[in-house]
Design a protein around this motif. Structure first.
Motif, PDB file in Angstrom:
ATOM      1  N   PHE A  49      39.990 -33.078  13.577  1.00 38.19           N
ATOM      2  CA  PHE A  49      39.569 -33.507  14.905  1.00 38.19           C
ATOM      3  C   PHE A  49      38.547 -32.510  15.433  1.00 38.19           C
ATOM      4  O   PHE A  49      38.812 -31.306  15.488  1.00 38.19           O
ATOM      5  CB  PHE A  49      40.753 -33.575  15.870  1.00 38.19           C
ATOM      6  N   VAL A  50      37.362 -32.994  15.835  1.00 35.97           N
ATOM      7  CA  VAL A  50      36.344 -32.138  16.431  1.00 35.97           C
ATOM      8  C   VAL A  50      35.865 -32.775  17.727  1.00 35.97           C
ATOM      9  O   VAL A  50      35.984 -33.985  17.930  1.00 35.97           O
ATOM     10  CB  VAL A  50      35.138 -31.908  15.478  1.00 35.97           C
ATOM     11  N   GLY A  51      35.315 -31.957  18.612  1.00 37.21           N
ATOM     12  CA  GLY A  51      34.817 -32.456  19.885  1.00 37.21           C
ATOM     13  C   GLY A  51      34.846 -31.368  20.933  1.00 37.21           C
ATOM     14  O   GLY A  51      35.263 -30.232  20.669  1.00 37.21           O
ATOM     15  N   ASN A  65      25.410 -19.894   9.019  1.00 36.30           N
ATOM     16  CA  ASN A  65      26.195 -21.100   9.204  1.00 36.30           C
ATOM     17  C   ASN A  65      27.651 -20.723   9.421  1.00 36.30           C
ATOM     18  O   ASN A  65      28.192 -19.893   8.688  1.00 36.30           O
ATOM     19  CB  ASN A  65      26.077 -22.018   7.983  1.00 36.30           C
ATOM     20  N   GLN A  66      28.289 -21.303  10.400  1.00 32.66           N
ATOM     21  CA  GLN A  66      29.704 -21.050  10.663  1.00 32.66           C
ATOM     22  C   GLN A  66      30.525 -22.175  10.046  1.00 32.66           C
ATOM     23  O   GLN A  66      30.409 -23.328  10.440  1.00 32.66           O
ATOM     24  CB  GLN A  66      29.985 -20.986  12.163  1.00 32.66           C
ATOM     25  N   PRO A  67      31.379 -21.864   9.075  1.00 38.00           N
ATOM     26  CA  PRO A  67      32.224 -22.910   8.488  1.00 38.00           C
ATOM     27  C   PRO A  67      33.297 -23.352   9.463  1.00 38.00           C
ATOM     28  O   PRO A  67      33.870 -22.540  10.191  1.00 38.00           O
ATOM     29  CB  PRO A  67      32.832 -22.214   7.253  1.00 38.00           C
ATOM     30  N   ILE A  68      33.557 -24.647   9.492  1.00 40.73           N
ATOM     31  CA  ILE A  68      34.561 -25.218  10.393  1.00 40.73           C
ATOM     32  C   ILE A  68      35.811 -25.617   9.626  1.00 40.73           C
ATOM     33  O   ILE A  68      36.926 -25.268  10.011  1.00 40.73           O
ATOM     34  CB  ILE A  68      33.979 -26.431  11.135  1.00 40.73           C
ATOM     35  N   VAL A 102      38.060 -20.642   4.402  1.00 38.93           N
ATOM     36  CA  VAL A 102      38.069 -21.314   5.699  1.00 38.93           C
ATOM     37  C   VAL A 102      39.257 -22.279   5.714  1.00 38.93           C
ATOM     38  O   VAL A 102      39.815 -22.601   4.650  1.00 38.93           O
ATOM     39  CB  VAL A 102      36.733 -22.058   5.935  1.00 38.93           C
ATOM     40  N   ILE A 103      39.654 -22.716   6.885  1.00 40.31           N
ATOM     41  CA  ILE A 103      40.754 -23.657   7.001  1.00 40.31           C
ATOM     42  C   ILE A 103      40.527 -24.866   6.092  1.00 40.31           C
ATOM     43  O   ILE A 103      39.450 -25.457   6.097  1.00 40.31           O
ATOM     44  CB  ILE A 103      40.897 -24.143   8.459  1.00 40.31           C
ATOM     45  N   GLY A 104      41.541 -25.205   5.301  1.00 39.66           N
ATOM     46  CA  GLY A 104      41.434 -26.335   4.381  1.00 39.66           C
ATOM     47  C   GLY A 104      41.081 -25.934   2.967  1.00 39.66           C
ATOM     48  O   GLY A 104      41.227 -26.739   2.035  1.00 39.66           O
ATOM     49  N   LYS A 121      35.381 -29.935  -2.128  1.00 41.50           N
ATOM     50  CA  LYS A 121      34.810 -31.286  -2.178  1.00 41.50           C
ATOM     51  C   LYS A 121      34.013 -31.582  -0.922  1.00 41.50           C
ATOM     52  O   LYS A 121      33.231 -32.542  -0.891  1.00 41.50           O
ATOM     53  CB  LYS A 121      35.902 -32.331  -2.390  1.00 41.50           C
ATOM     54  N   SER A 122      34.210 -30.793   0.131  1.00 35.52           N
ATOM     55  CA  SER A 122      33.412 -30.926   1.353  1.00 35.52           C
ATOM     56  C   SER A 122      33.505 -29.627   2.139  1.00 35.52           C
ATOM     57  O   SER A 122      34.478 -28.878   2.005  1.00 35.52           O
ATOM     58  CB  SER A 122      33.898 -32.106   2.212  1.00 35.52           C
ATOM     59  N   LEU A 123      32.485 -29.363   2.950  1.00 32.23           N
ATOM     60  CA  LEU A 123      32.479 -28.181   3.813  1.00 32.23           C
ATOM     61  C   LEU A 123      31.705 -28.523   5.073  1.00 32.23           C
ATOM     62  O   LEU A 123      30.503 -28.783   5.030  1.00 32.23           O
ATOM     63  CB  LEU A 123      31.845 -26.979   3.122  1.00 32.23           C
ATOM     64  N   MET A 124      32.390 -28.507   6.198  1.00 31.93           N
ATOM     65  CA  MET A 124      31.761 -28.802   7.483  1.00 31.93           C
ATOM     66  C   MET A 124      31.344 -27.498   8.135  1.00 31.93           C
ATOM     67  O   MET A 124      32.151 -26.575   8.287  1.00 31.93           O
ATOM     68  CB  MET A 124      32.745 -29.558   8.385  1.00 31.93           C
ATOM     69  N   THR A 125      30.062 -27.395   8.511  1.00 33.02           N
ATOM     70  CA  THR A 125      29.539 -26.176   9.115  1.00 33.02           C
ATOM     71  C   THR A 125      28.666 -26.519  10.317  1.00 33.02           C
ATOM     72  O   THR A 125      28.221 -27.654  10.484  1.00 33.02           O
ATOM     73  CB  THR A 125      28.689 -25.368   8.112  1.00 33.02           C
ATOM     74  N   ARG A 126      28.425 -25.504  11.125  1.00 33.22           N
ATOM     75  CA  ARG A 126      27.430 -25.600  12.187  1.00 33.22           C
ATOM     76  C   ARG A 126      26.733 -24.254  12.259  1.00 33.22           C
ATOM     77  O   ARG A 126      27.221 -23.252  11.710  1.00 33.22           O
ATOM     78  CB  ARG A 126      28.079 -25.916  13.535  1.00 33.22           C
TER      79      ARG A 126
END
Length: 329
Positions: A180-182, A85-88, A47-49, A71-76
């Motif tokens: 940046f998210v939103g 889960n979709q990784p962001i 995923v990106i990053g 070290k981190s993984l942001m998902t929704r």
């Protein structure tokens, strides 16, 4: 002789990845067949990053064989009925949650963003954007409402007339990664364009009647500042599903959960039970009923997704065992 190296994912389109090595060499990458066989969920793919390892071939192509520890993984949760889960974004230090000072202002949605930000392992910061569209008094009131609802999380008010590098300077450290998210139209791409030379992220006007934006950024992209800081721009999210596998508690509801621990009964449902500290806080005006309602909704959604995910994992295990049995025969 084959050359093995590490690179960071900066862009993805379908099964093709754009990566940059530590020496700033740009390559295109694809995952190996063995990698695909071992990956069961979207989060198992780059995923990106992400930092990935692979074998260099044809001088500018990388066959990706592994993902370096994150070290981190942001998902929704993915949109629709699926429990995947979709990784962001991965390896993020700071998540900037962007919310504009117009019709987009929504504290309930903000709580959802905070939920997924905290659970990713990164630190959230709230950006109240487009404050030039309202009066100074209105902007201050919005900022105060955010601070009251988010228990000490940093809130920064910005607009396109400001020097964004100066406003966000403390978060733009060398080797740091921000995202940046939103929602669409809150100014994420505008922020990226002001911070990154030659980013050229497309922007569009929002609809005047409801302040809603149109999807201008359709893919996640990673950019580099001259000092080595990495910035990830993401498409607008219309649906912020709570992914399965999150911890029982979330820092976005830390105050409420601290109150719940002081209830008279450990299994208190915070309704009509005697000695309920949560209901007492609502009665005193220290906690809103809306916040309790949001918390219950998020918890119910999380448990539902966890049940769906458990069912899916059982089905996957059955298929894996059948494949192993057929292979042995």
């Amino acid at each position: 002789m084959t050359q093995t190296l590490q690179a960071r994912v900066t862009f993805q389109t379908r099964n093709l990845y754009f990566v940059v090595t530590k020496e700033q060499k740009q390559l295109t990458g694809t995952v190996s067949g063995h990698f695909q066989q071992q990956a069961y969920t979207p989060s198992d793919f780059p995923v990106i990053g992400d930092w990935v390892e692979g074998t260099l071939y044809d001088s500018d192509k990388l066959l990706i064989t592994a993902i370096c520890p994150r070290k981190s993984l942001m998902t929704r949760k993915m949109a629709g009925l699926t429990s995947d889960n979709q990784p962001i974004a991965a390896n993020v230090d700071t998540v900037f949650i962007c919310m504009s000072a117009n019709h987009d202002f929504n504290l309930t949605r903000l709580e959802r963003y905070l939920y997924i930000a905290w659970e990713s392992g990164a630190n959230p910061v709230i950006l109240l954007t487009k404050t030039d569209l309202v009066t100074e008094e209105q902007a201050i009131e919005m900022s105060n409402n955010i601070q009251e609802a988010t228990a000490g999380i940093p809130v920064i008010s910005v607009n396109q007339l400001m020097d964004m590098r100066q406003a966000l300077d403390s978060y733009l450290a060398p080797k740091a990664t921000i995202v940046f998210v939103g929602s669409s139209g809150v100014g994420k791409s505008t922020l990226t364009n002001q911070l990154v030379e030659n980013a050229h992220q497309k922007t569009k006007e929002v609809r005047k009647e409801d302040s809603k934006g149109r999807h201008t950024t359709t893919n996640r992209s990673l950019f580099f500042l001259k000092n080595g800081c990495s910035i990830i721009d993401t498409p607008g999210m219309r649906e912020i599903g709570i992914a399965s596998g999150f911890a029982e508690n979330s820092s976005s509801f830390e105050t409420l959960e601290s109150l719940a621990q002081t209830c008279k009964f450990t299994n208190c449902q915070h309704e009509t039970e005697p000695g309920c500290a949560v209901q007492a806080a609502i009665y005193r005006g220290e906690l809103s009923e809306e916040r309790l309602k949001n918390y219950r909704k998020l918890e119910a959604e999380k448990k539902y997704n966890e049940r769906r995910q458990q069912f899916k994992e059982k089905q996957q295990n059955k298929k894996a065992k059948r494949r192993e049995k057929n292979y042995e025969e």
